[in-house]
Every structure is written in C-alpha cells, then in structure tokens.
Scaffold this active site. Structure first.
Site, PDB file in Angstrom:
ATOM      1  N   HIS A   1      -0.898  19.669  45.290  1.00 53.85           N
ATOM      2  CA  HIS A   1       0.178  19.017  44.320  1.00 53.85           C
ATOM      3  C   HIS A   1       1.491  19.515  44.815  1.00 53.85           C
ATOM      4  CE1 HIS A   1       1.352  18.265  39.925  1.00 53.85           C
ATOM      5  NE2 HIS A   1       2.425  18.013  40.695  1.00 53.85           N
TER       6      HIS A   1
ATOM      7  N   HIS B   1       5.385  17.498  46.189  1.00 55.85           N
ATOM      8  CA  HIS B   1       5.958  16.220  46.107  1.00 55.85           C
ATOM      9  C   HIS B   1       6.750  16.398  47.410  1.00 55.85           C
ATOM     10  CE1 HIS B   1       4.956  14.552  42.256  1.00 55.85           C
ATOM     11  NE2 HIS B   1       5.057  15.872  41.781  1.00 55.85           N
TER      12      HIS B   1
ATOM     13  N   HIS C   1      -0.441  12.483  37.170  1.00 56.16           N
ATOM     14  CA  HIS C   1       0.245  13.523  36.299  1.00 56.16           C
ATOM     15  C   HIS C   1      -0.051  13.259  34.861  1.00 56.16           C
ATOM     16  CE1 HIS C   1       2.378  14.450  40.067  1.00 56.16           C
ATOM     17  NE2 HIS C   1       2.865  15.215  39.710  1.00 56.16           N
TER      18      HIS C   1
ATOM     19  N   GLU D   1       1.345  17.201  31.196  1.00 61.36           N
ATOM     20  CA  GLU D   1       2.334  18.319  31.600  1.00 61.36           C
ATOM     21  C   GLU D   1       3.551  18.338  30.573  1.00 61.36           C
ATOM     22  OE1 GLU D   1       5.200  16.776  34.418  1.00 61.36           O
ATOM     23  OE2 GLU D   1       5.993  18.915  35.161  1.00 61.36           O
TER      24      GLU D   1
ATOM     25  N   ASP E   1       4.120  22.086  43.412  1.00 61.86           N
ATOM     26  CA  ASP E   1       5.103  20.971  42.851  1.00 61.86           C
ATOM     27  C   ASP E   1       6.261  20.584  43.618  1.00 61.86           C
ATOM     28  OD1 ASP E   1       5.219  18.741  41.087  1.00 61.86           O
ATOM     29  OD2 ASP E   1       5.579  20.036  39.385  1.00 61.86           O
ATOM     30  N   ASP E   2       7.318  21.301  43.078  1.00 66.68           N
ATOM     31  CA  ASP E   2       8.809  20.840  43.906  1.00 66.68           C
ATOM     32  C   ASP E   2       9.280  22.148  44.442  1.00 66.68           C
ATOM     33  OD1 ASP E   2       8.766  17.866  43.298  1.00 66.68           O
ATOM     34  OD2 ASP E   2       8.208  18.834  41.634  1.00 66.68           O
TER      35      ASP E   2
END
Ligand code: ADE
Ligand code: ZN
Length: 331
Positions: free
Chosen positions: A14, A16, A194, A197, A275-276
């Site tokens: 996961h 991005h 997703h 969340e 994630d980021d």
C-alpha cells in the site's frame, strides 16, 4: 528490535507513488519544469504537513503532484522510492498511481505510465526489488471518468496487476464504481479498494459484495462489526494497514491505540505499509518501528506481519513460498 526489523525481508502493498514525493525532489522538479510552488524551502513544505483528516491531506497531495509533467519526472519519483525502500530490505512492492491526477492536468497517460514503468524495470535490476503496478481510480470523480481512464489504460493492461480506488472516502461508497470494477475484473485484473479508513463498515461490505475485492486497503473500521471481521477472516483477505498514515490523518488518536495487534489476534491477515511516506513521516521500516515501540508486539508478531506482506501480495505461489521462507529464516 530495530535491528531485527531492519533485516526482516518485507513487501510493501500500500504505497501511492505520488505520496512518496519528498519535498527536496518536488523543488528540484519544480525548478527544472519552471513551475512555481508556494513555499520557500523543503522545511517549509514539511511544516505545512499537518492534517486534521483525509481531505486536508488530499488537498496538499494533489497540489504537490501538479509539478510532475514529463516522463522523466515520473521516472525520478518512482526511482527515488525504490532506492529509499531498498534500505528497509523491501524485496517486493505493489504500488498505486493515480492517472487522473495527471491526465486532468493535460499530462498524457503514456507519459505517466512510461516513466513509472521504466523506473520499475530499472529498479529491479539496480535494487533487486520486484514490483507490480496498481491503477487507482479517484473516487471523488464520477464513474464515467474512471471508465475514460480505463479506456486510456487499455493498451497497457499487461503492465497492471490490479485496479484500486482511493481519494475522499466518505460520500463515495464502493458501489458507485460497480460497473468499472466489473469491467476490470472481466479484463483479468485484480481488485483492491480503500475501505474503512474513514468510511463505515458498510463500505467494506460493499467492497466485498459489490466490487468483489481481492484485498482491502486500510480496513480499520471493519473492527466495529464482528460479522464483517468473521467474513474477512473466512475469505482470507489481506488488510494493507498504514499505522503512521492513520496517526497523521487522525484515524487513531495515538499509536498505542492502533488496532494492528488486535487485527492479528482476531485472525486477520494484517500487513504494515506506509501509504504516503513523504507526507506522513516514514517509510515502511519506520512504520514497523513505530508500532513496535507503541504496542506490545513480539518478534513472532513482526515475523507474522512480514510474512503476511508476501502472503497477501499478487506474487505467484512459488515466489510467495520463497520469500516467506526467507522471513522465517530470520527468526
Ligand atoms: N490517496 C493517497 N493516500 C490516500 C489515502 N490514505 N486514502 C485515500 N486516498 C489516498
Ligand atoms: Zn492509501
């Protein structure tokens, strides 16, 4: 424990790519593309990274991505991520990109995919990291826009393993995209979404029953519904959990409250992901260290989390077995 975490072989499921855009690279690319950004320094950019919720973050994330114009920009973004996670002993990645964030600004689909693809190929040769690519649709846009993107992706379908669904969750339930996900599945692609969340357990049910997901991204709020937990366990689905993201987006108040240990106890196949990372203060190794510091996780739990990352990947059974054996060999 930190040394033990560092040497564990890991997969990241996961991530991005646009969320791995570090401020220093953002400045360098903005300069060479002669694009203005409303900050004076990388430190000033980082100081702006304070979010009360998902939407706060997304507004800044899309603004940052707007300096990416040329194939080389997408190459540099992807290459920098692989170089960074090689240091965390990441052996395999399954990464998202959001084509609509770029095509909506007039950047051709081919520019985006060619830059990313070339970096993934070079990254395998340079760092020994294998990869798969996930085309993610923006859920705040209409389903017709997702179909348009899927059409643009058609000449490149062999470069994707899956389609995903990200961006603003609340108000955009999975069922809004029932038709485009059915088309993607018919084309032989896997489905990841997703869900849970910020959105309610109902959205996770829809991801399962309407979109027929192969993996759930986040999934935290599934724990509010015991029947849903039972279903996810029974189906053997993987959750791609992102602890530092959850902290920075106020999904959890404190990492000591993070549900990842409870997920393992419930029999859920949880994994650790970033994630980021450029926005949330840490790559996958940092996420492992943060939860190990905040929660009573044993070495056996950390081994399980690392093994889950390969078990939950879209690698072949043979490749999974090889990687999982390497994880257990560290124990
Ligand atoms: N896009 C990038 N990161 C995201 C996240 N955590 N949730 C939804 N959309 C995203
Ligand atoms: Zn995400």
């Amino acid at each position: 424990m930190d040394h033990f975490i560092a040497q564990l072989p890991k997969a990241e499921l996961h991530l991005h790519l646009e969320g791995s855009f570090e401020p220093e690279l953002m400045f360098a690319i903005a300069r060479r593309n002669k694009v203005d950004i409303p900050y004076q320094s990388a430190a000033e950019v980082r100081a702006a990274y304070r979010f009360a919720n998902l939407q706060d973050f997304l507004d800044i994330y899309y603004a940052g991505a707007s300096v990416l114009l040329h194939e080389q920009d997408f190459y540099d973004l992807t290459h920098a991520y692989l170089k960074r996670v090689a240091a965390d002993n990441v052996r395999h990645v399954e990464v998202f990109f959001d084509p609509q964030t770029h095509t909506s600004r007039g950047v051709p689909f081919a520019t985006v995919i060619d830059g990313i693809w070339r970096a993934l190929q070079d990254g395998e040769a340079e760092f020994g990291i294998t990869s798969k690519l996930i085309l993610s649709f923006l859920r705040h846009l209409p389903e017709e826009a997702a179909f348009e993107t899927f059409k643009q992706a058609e000449p490149y379908l062999d470069r994707f393993v899956a389609v995903g669904l990200d961006s603003s969750e609340v108000g955009h339930p999975p069922a809004k995209f029932a038709n485009v996900f059915a088309a993607a599945r018919a084309a032989g692609l896997k489905i990841v979404v997703h869900a849970g969340e910020e959105g309610p357990p109902d959205y996770v049910w829809e991801a399962l029953d309407v979109l027929k997901v192969d993996r759930i991204d986040h999934g935290n709020r599934s724990l509010e519904d015991p029947k849903l937990v039972e279903r996810i366990v029974k189906d053997g689905l993987t959750l791609t959990v992102c602890p530092l993201s959850n902290l920075k987006l106020c999904v959890v108040e404190d990492l000591t409250q993070h549900p990842i240990k409870r997920m393992l106890e419930l029999g859920l196949r949880a994994t650790v992901n970033s994630d980021d990372p450029a926005f949330f203060g840490g790559y996958v190794g940092d996420n492992f260290r943060a939860i190990a510091a905040a929660l009573p996780l044993t070495r056996a739990d950390l081994v399980t989390l690392a093994a889950n990352s390969f078990a939950g990947s879209f690698l072949s059974d043979e490749e999974k077995t090889k990687h999982i054996a390497a994880v257990y060999a560290t124990y």
